[in-house]
Design an enzyme around this catalytic site. Structure first.
Site, mmCIF file in Angstrom:
data_model
loop_
_atom_site.group_PDB
_atom_site.id
_atom_site.type_symbol
_atom_site.label_atom_id
_atom_site.label_comp_id
_atom_site.label_asym_id
_atom_site.label_seq_id
_atom_site.Cartn_x
_atom_site.Cartn_y
_atom_site.Cartn_z
ATOM 1 N NE ARG A 122 -4.165 1.701 2.103
ATOM 2 C CZ ARG A 122 -4.407 2.480 3.152
ATOM 3 N NH1 ARG A 122 -3.725 2.286 4.280
ATOM 4 N NH2 ARG A 122 -5.305 3.432 3.093
ATOM 5 C CG HIS B 128 -1.434 5.240 -0.475
ATOM 6 N ND1 HIS B 128 -2.237 6.014 0.338
ATOM 7 C CD2 HIS B 128 -2.178 4.153 -0.796
ATOM 8 C CE1 HIS B 128 -3.414 5.425 0.502
ATOM 9 N NE2 HIS B 128 -3.393 4.282 -0.178
ATOM 10 C CG ASN C 130 -1.046 9.129 2.227
ATOM 11 O OD1 ASN C 130 -1.481 8.158 1.611
ATOM 12 N ND2 ASN C 130 -0.395 10.113 1.627
ATOM 13 C CG HIS D 103 -7.997 -4.199 -1.737
ATOM 14 N ND1 HIS D 103 -9.071 -3.458 -2.203
ATOM 15 C CD2 HIS D 103 -7.040 -3.282 -1.422
ATOM 16 C CE1 HIS D 103 -8.780 -2.166 -2.165
ATOM 17 N NE2 HIS D 103 -7.560 -2.035 -1.697
#
Length: 330
Positions: free
Chosen positions: A64, A68, A96, A198
């Protein structure tokens, strides 16, 4: 004569403009550190494996963090920089704040391991270490291993304001997802493949509570969600639950990077709207069905998507440097 010169200049300018993105990705190559730090990948892999032994959260947290980072100003490790003085950095933007500390810690420990080798000290960027570490956590959790292109420099700025509108939201529909990914050079197939990260993720209850308590006037529960799954989620996430509580995004194989994510979508077990829409929307459903039955095809698509993601907004030349401390500018 003048017109010919102008035309030549125009063609030259157009050609150089068209080549610009390729020039940036051309700087990336698999053996970038062959002479400066030839063992960088094994050094990072050892550090990541050690962190992985401490906590499985290392896996989703690192994946992740990479995503990001790349979607905001490109893959330049700007998401790792801490706020200081009057500057609020990317990591402190609301989108975040849920990035798990174990992702940051993975990169910082891997950077320390690399810099502990005298010949490698201050030779390898934090951005490249994050890219390598992401590949390693995917492989450690049962996903595909793949060659990582290297040669990114670390970014020279990091602001919370730059995050606005750059990251996908749990409520996104297919059009919104495709539009956002397209701005980063990623198509619908890439988007579906990357969404499958995910399979090892976790989420705080607030990110999906609307789907199980307040979906609409007629139905409190999102009708695209499996009823049994919705009941389980209500038990794990009662209203007014502790906001720090997090649950697995894959209810069946949460500690394995696999294609079960797509099988879950077929059963109405996508946690976010942005997950389940991949099956409920006719335009993306065929891909979900195909990958639910063919893990090899999914793995290859994931490798392709991760390679393309790793090329987004790469910093070169004077637009970046190699940070001595990943969390602070030099």
């Amino acid at each position: 004569m003048g017109r010919f010169i102008n035309l030549a200049l125009l063609l030259s300018f157009s050609l150089s403009f068209c080549l610009l993105p390729d020039t940036i990705s051309a700087q990336l190559r698999r053996n970038y550190y062959a002479s400066s730090c030839p063992n960088v990948e094994s050094i990072v892999r050892t550090a990541v494996a050690k962190k992985f032994q401490e906590t499985f959260i290392t896996v989703p947290a690192t994946i992740r963090l990479f995503f990001h980072d790349c979607f905001v100003q490109g893959c330049d490790a700007s998401v790792i920089v801490a706020s200081s003085g009057g500057n609020t950095a990317e990591k402190d933007h609301p989108d975040n704040l849920s990035l798990a500390g174990d992702g940051f810690d993975t990169v910082i420990k891997a950077k320390a391991a690399v810099d502990a080798v005298p010949s490698c000290r201050n030779k390898v960027s934090c951005a490249d270490i994050l890219a390598i570490a992401t590949r390693d956590v995917v492989a450690l959790s049962g996903g595909p291993s793949y060659a990582v292109e290297l040669g990114r420099l670390d970014g020279l700025n990091s602001t919370a304001a730059s995050v606005n509108g750059k990251l996908p939201q749990p409520s996104f529909n297919l059009n919104q997802l495709n539009s956002l990914f397209a701005t980063n050079g990623l198509d619908q197939t890439d988007m579906i493949a990357l969404s499958a990260a995910h399979t090892v993720g976790f989420s705080h209850c607030s990110k999906f509570s609307n789907r199980i308590y307040s979906f609409g006037r007629q139905k409190a529960v999102d009708p695209t969600m499996n009823r049994t799954y919705a009941t389980q989620l209500q038990q794990m996430c009662p209203q007014n639950v502790d906001p720090s509580i997090a649950i697995n995004m894959d209810p069946n194989t949460p500690r394995k990077f696999d294609n079960v994510y797509f099988k879950n979508l077929q059963k109405g077990q996508g946690l976010f709207t942005s997950d389940q829409v991949l099956f409920s929307d006719q335009r993306s459903r065929p891909t979900v069905i195909a990958w639910a039955t063919n893990s090899q095809s999914f793995n290859q698509a994931f490798i392709t998507a991760m390679t393309k993601l790793g090329r987004v907004g790469v910093k070169t030349g004077r637009n970046g440097n190699i940070r001595r401390n990943c969390a602070a500018f030099n």
